[in-house]
Design an enzyme around this catalytic site. Sequence first.
Site: not given
Ligand code: F6P
Length: 324
Positions: A14, A26-28, A129-130, A190, A248
């Site tokens: 991802g 890295v490149v520079r 991001i995870d 919550e 919602r």
């Molecule tokens: O590993 C990063 C991530 O964004 C996860 O949070 C998410 O579950 C997954 O990739 C989604 O993957 P894709 O972009 O292949 O749907």
Amino acid sequence: MADKFTIGVLTSGGDAPGMNAAIRAVVRTALANNMNVLGVMHGYEGLINGEFKSMGARDVGGILQRGGTVLLTSRSKRFMEPTGQREAIRKMNEAGMDALIVIGGEGSMNGAYALSQQGVKVIGIPGSIDNDIWGTNIAVGTDTAMNTIMDAVDKLRDTASSHQRAFLIETMGRNSGYLAVMAGIICGAEIVLIPETPVVKEEVAKAVEDAYRRGKTHAIIINAEGSDIRTTELAAMIDEMDLGFKTRMTILGHIQRGGSPTAYDRLLASRMGVKAVEALVEGTHGVMTGLRSKGIGFVPIADVINNKRKVNMEYYHMVKVLAR
Ligand code: F6P
């Protein structure tokens, strides 16, 4: 005269905001150390296919502030097999690539380890991001994603309060509740639901009902993508139970992966990119850059893939305490 030492760099899995800042660094840094850089397109898939392009200082100009990855990325099934890995090493040798820097998440580090076991000089840079990668306090991209979530939830709260509604908000993380827990604290939820703990429906219902009784104008429930209940199911359940608030729901989805990296991510990515090249200059490899209490150091990739980074449950409980 011997050929210049040549580093390959790829992004895999991802994409995460800040990957471009890491590529640039890295490149520079490599150029500053009289080394060549080959950018590998499409992650490990491009490594197998030999999709390499020479990268100079100007090729990474104007990318520091851009989300995504200019090298493009993929989740390569072929690379998981020994035949794919063998083909990739062959392509690296043909191109005269002496070392490889892999920017990516947990799965990408598994690939990096497989290569290092076969004699390739590899350095990892955690980008996800995870924030589920062991060995670093935070990965490149996580801070930007948290800010994106915060911005979205703040907006949703405005409308939730105006209509006195409960909002179910789904964050990314199919295997990790990190983003959901952090969102719970920084956005004032919550309750948060995460893959690491089973969802107790009664607990969710109680949290919503309590918020209503206490006179809150809204209730925010953050559900991680990988928890054991779907957000749609949760919304229907709360509506059916008639707990005071109507509901919602919003699935934040891939919006969390994009956008310009925050100052924090640009700095982290730049520092890690520099450090990754410095490792190769010193003759170190088979390691990932990691932010620890003493700054940016190196952790063996073997340790990264053999350990599971856990969500800090203190933070998880903190959400409930702060939701009074
Ligand atoms: O590993 C990063 C991530 O964004 C996860 O949070 C998410 O579950 C997954 O990739 C989604 O993957 P894709 O972009 O292949 O749907």
